[in-house]
Scaffold this motif. Structure first.
Motif, PDB file in Angstrom:
ATOM      1  N   ALA A 175      33.940  -3.168  83.929  1.00  0.00           N
ATOM      2  CA  ALA A 175      33.769  -2.000  84.788  1.00  0.00           C
ATOM      3  C   ALA A 175      34.656  -0.821  84.391  1.00  0.00           C
ATOM      4  O   ALA A 175      34.207   0.332  84.382  1.00  0.00           O
ATOM      5  CB  ALA A 175      34.025  -2.385  86.245  1.00  0.00           C
ATOM      6  N   GLU A 176      35.923  -1.085  84.059  1.00  0.00           N
ATOM      7  CA  GLU A 176      36.847   0.010  83.762  1.00  0.00           C
ATOM      8  C   GLU A 176      36.479   0.762  82.477  1.00  0.00           C
ATOM      9  O   GLU A 176      36.943   1.895  82.270  1.00  0.00           O
ATOM     10  CB  GLU A 176      38.271  -0.519  83.652  1.00  0.00           C
ATOM     11  CG  GLU A 176      38.836  -1.020  84.981  1.00  0.00           C
ATOM     12  CD  GLU A 176      40.298  -1.394  84.862  1.00  0.00           C
ATOM     13  OE1 GLU A 176      40.862  -1.220  83.762  1.00  0.00           O
ATOM     14  OE2 GLU A 176      40.876  -1.845  85.866  1.00  0.00           O
ATOM     15  N   ARG A 177      35.649   0.180  81.648  1.00  0.00           N
ATOM     16  CA  ARG A 177      35.264   0.825  80.388  1.00  0.00           C
ATOM     17  C   ARG A 177      33.825   1.333  80.420  1.00  0.00           C
ATOM     18  O   ARG A 177      33.340   1.877  79.424  1.00  0.00           O
ATOM     19  CB  ARG A 177      35.431  -0.150  79.229  1.00  0.00           C
ATOM     20  CG  ARG A 177      36.810  -0.782  79.136  1.00  0.00           C
ATOM     21  CD  ARG A 177      36.867  -1.828  78.039  1.00  0.00           C
ATOM     22  NE  ARG A 177      36.798  -1.267  76.710  1.00  0.00           N
ATOM     23  CZ  ARG A 177      36.651  -1.987  75.594  1.00  0.00           C
ATOM     24  NH1 ARG A 177      36.557  -3.301  75.674  1.00  0.00           N
ATOM     25  NH2 ARG A 177      36.599  -1.392  74.423  1.00  0.00           N
ATOM     26  N   CYS A 178      33.135   1.122  81.528  1.00  0.00           N
ATOM     27  CA  CYS A 178      31.696   1.348  81.579  1.00  0.00           C
ATOM     28  C   CYS A 178      31.354   2.696  82.208  1.00  0.00           C
ATOM     29  O   CYS A 178      31.872   3.044  83.276  1.00  0.00           O
ATOM     30  CB  CYS A 178      31.031   0.222  82.377  1.00  0.00           C
ATOM     31  SG  CYS A 178      29.223   0.336  82.416  1.00  0.00           S
ATOM     32  N   ALA A 179      30.459   3.436  81.569  1.00  0.00           N
ATOM     33  CA  ALA A 179      30.036   4.737  82.089  1.00  0.00           C
ATOM     34  C   ALA A 179      29.130   4.596  83.299  1.00  0.00           C
ATOM     35  O   ALA A 179      28.904   5.572  84.021  1.00  0.00           O
ATOM     36  CB  ALA A 179      29.309   5.516  80.988  1.00  0.00           C
ATOM     37  N   ARG A 180      28.626   3.404  83.543  1.00  0.00           N
ATOM     38  CA  ARG A 180      27.693   3.203  84.655  1.00  0.00           C
ATOM     39  C   ARG A 180      28.344   2.529  85.860  1.00  0.00           C
ATOM     40  O   ARG A 180      27.642   2.081  86.761  1.00  0.00           O
ATOM     41  CB  ARG A 180      26.519   2.353  84.184  1.00  0.00           C
ATOM     42  CG  ARG A 180      25.679   3.014  83.118  1.00  0.00           C
ATOM     43  CD  ARG A 180      24.503   2.132  82.755  1.00  0.00           C
ATOM     44  NE  ARG A 180      23.640   2.795  81.795  1.00  0.00           N
ATOM     45  CZ  ARG A 180      22.499   2.280  81.355  1.00  0.00           C
ATOM     46  NH1 ARG A 180      22.107   1.107  81.798  1.00  0.00           N
ATOM     47  NH2 ARG A 180      21.768   2.947  80.487  1.00  0.00           N
TER      48      ARG A 180
ATOM     49  N   TYR B 187      28.115  -3.151  77.431  1.00  0.00           N
ATOM     50  CA  TYR B 187      29.101  -3.539  76.422  1.00  0.00           C
ATOM     51  C   TYR B 187      28.431  -3.889  75.105  1.00  0.00           C
ATOM     52  O   TYR B 187      28.881  -3.478  74.026  1.00  0.00           O
ATOM     53  CB  TYR B 187      29.928  -4.729  76.906  1.00  0.00           C
ATOM     54  CG  TYR B 187      30.773  -5.338  75.801  1.00  0.00           C
ATOM     55  CD1 TYR B 187      31.844  -4.644  75.271  1.00  0.00           C
ATOM     56  CD2 TYR B 187      30.466  -6.595  75.275  1.00  0.00           C
ATOM     57  CE1 TYR B 187      32.605  -5.180  74.244  1.00  0.00           C
ATOM     58  CE2 TYR B 187      31.221  -7.139  74.255  1.00  0.00           C
ATOM     59  CZ  TYR B 187      32.293  -6.434  73.740  1.00  0.00           C
ATOM     60  OH  TYR B 187      33.033  -6.968  72.724  1.00  0.00           O
ATOM     61  N   ALA B 188      27.339  -4.645  75.180  1.00  0.00           N
ATOM     62  CA  ALA B 188      26.624  -5.026  73.961  1.00  0.00           C
ATOM     63  C   ALA B 188      26.098  -3.788  73.248  1.00  0.00           C
ATOM     64  O   ALA B 188      26.139  -3.697  72.009  1.00  0.00           O
ATOM     65  CB  ALA B 188      25.470  -5.974  74.310  1.00  0.00           C
ATOM     66  N   ARG B 189      25.629  -2.814  74.016  1.00  0.00           N
ATOM     67  CA  ARG B 189      25.152  -1.578  73.400  1.00  0.00           C
ATOM     68  C   ARG B 189      26.302  -0.850  72.729  1.00  0.00           C
ATOM     69  O   ARG B 189      26.150  -0.257  71.658  1.00  0.00           O
ATOM     70  CB  ARG B 189      24.504  -0.693  74.467  1.00  0.00           C
ATOM     71  CG  ARG B 189      23.749   0.505  73.865  1.00  0.00           C
ATOM     72  CD  ARG B 189      23.013   1.283  74.931  1.00  0.00           C
ATOM     73  NE  ARG B 189      22.278   0.354  75.771  1.00  0.00           N
ATOM     74  CZ  ARG B 189      22.326   0.370  77.091  1.00  0.00           C
ATOM     75  NH1 ARG B 189      23.093   1.241  77.715  1.00  0.00           N
ATOM     76  NH2 ARG B 189      21.623  -0.488  77.798  1.00  0.00           N
TER      77      ARG B 189
END
Length: 325
Positions: free
Chosen positions: A287-292, A254-256
């Motif tokens: 989690a729902e927004r994260c590519a990892r 998220y910070a990135r």
């Protein structure tokens, strides 16, 4: 509490702030940054509840032990979360913690000029003789880049930027050991943003600390020694500013994403929207927004090694270079 149900606006926020240090707390609107600031000064609504401690240390000038209801903390400091309203009003606000509010117009007295408010605060906090009030108030206004020819105006006659500078001037008067600046650059053009953060930096010096809450990453980069990133009510990363904005970059996805969304960087927005604080998902809120995202993310990650992410081991500098290649 909202609508008969409890909402956890801030959860497990842990950080330290030393004299002479400047910490910028960043994150999207609604993530809990300003709630944290209000909690530190006892400005939450009456139905709000706090837990834990926030100790304003026991070093020179930082406040000694407190009296009844004062919330004495470790080392003779004052626990701000345990302090009663009398202690906060008489001993903390303005004297030990200076506040630059997010909504300055709401904190300025509408029926008094800026000059009269500055003079009253100067007299109260600095015990300045009446004969010197006018000159001292004008010097304080100059520190915050507030124009002298607007001192005799009322708050409703000021632009948003001028109201912000008036609030900043009031916050600087007491030379408090801790300055809490909640979005201090709102409504300012870039030149005034830089002048404002430079003045806040000068105020910090070697003996005073600054906690700046902001969504302006350029202002944070200009002033901060460390960066704390908040998402959905939790601090998910704390990093040295040089590392955060430098070659290593943030470690939390998220910070990135915050940096990648800047026009001068990749200009790539993070997909989706942050969750409502009253309806947080189980596990990692990002989690729902994260590519990892993986199965691990069904469990809330612990804040370890200054970051809360199950995939932080993937964030080595060489991995970042490959990802953005």
């Amino acid at each position: 509490m909202r609508g008969g149900r409890f909402i956890r606006a801030v959860t497990d926020a842990h950080f330290t702030l030393a004299a002479g240090e400047r910490l910028a707390l960043v994150g999207e609107s609604g993530c809990g940054k300003s709630v944290l600031a209000s909690a530190l000064l006892g400005l939450l609504p009456e139905n709000a509840e706090t837990a834990g401690s926030a100790v304003l240390g026991g070093g020179p000038g930082a406040g000694g032990g407190s009296g009844p209801g004062g919330g004495s903390g470790p080392g003779g400091g004052t626990d701000l979360l345990a302090a009663d309203e009398r202690t906060l009003a008489r001993s903390i606000r303005g004297r030990k913690v200076g506040l630059v509010p997010q909504s300055p117009a709401a904190h300025l007295t509408p029926v008094r000029t800026v000059r009269s408010q500055l003079e009253e605060t100067v007299r109260e906090l600095l015990r300045t003789p009446r004969a010197a009030l006018r000159k001292t108030a004008e010097e304080v206004a100059e520190r915050a880049s507030f124009p002298a020819d607007h001192l005799d105006r009322y708050p409703h006659e000021l632009s948003g930027g001028l109201a912000q500078r008036a609030a900043t001037a009031l916050a600087l008067i007491g030379d408090a050991p801790l300055l809490l600046a909640d979005e201090p650059t709102t409504g300012l053009d870039r030149d005034l943003v830089e002048r404002t953060v430079d003045e806040l930096a000068r105020h910090t010096g070697d003996s005073r600390a600054l906690l700046m809450i902001t969504h302006d990453l350029a202002a944070a980069e200009r002033i901060a020694d460390r960066i704390a990133v908040m998402y959905a009510g939790r601090i998910v990363e704390i990093a040295d500013a040089g590392d955060f904005f430098g070659a290593r970059g943030p470690r939390h996805p998220y910070a990135r994403g915050l940096l990648d969304a800047l026009p001068e960087r990749h200009f790539t927005p993070t997909p989706g929207m942050p969750p409502e604080l009253g309806a947080l998902p189980e596990g990692c809120a990002f989690a729902e927004r994260c590519a990892r995202v993986s199965e691990k993310c069904r469990v809330q990650p612990l804040f370890e090694d200054a970051v809360a992410c199950h995939h932080v081991s993937l964030d080595a500098p060489e991995a970042l270079e490959a990802e953005h290649a």
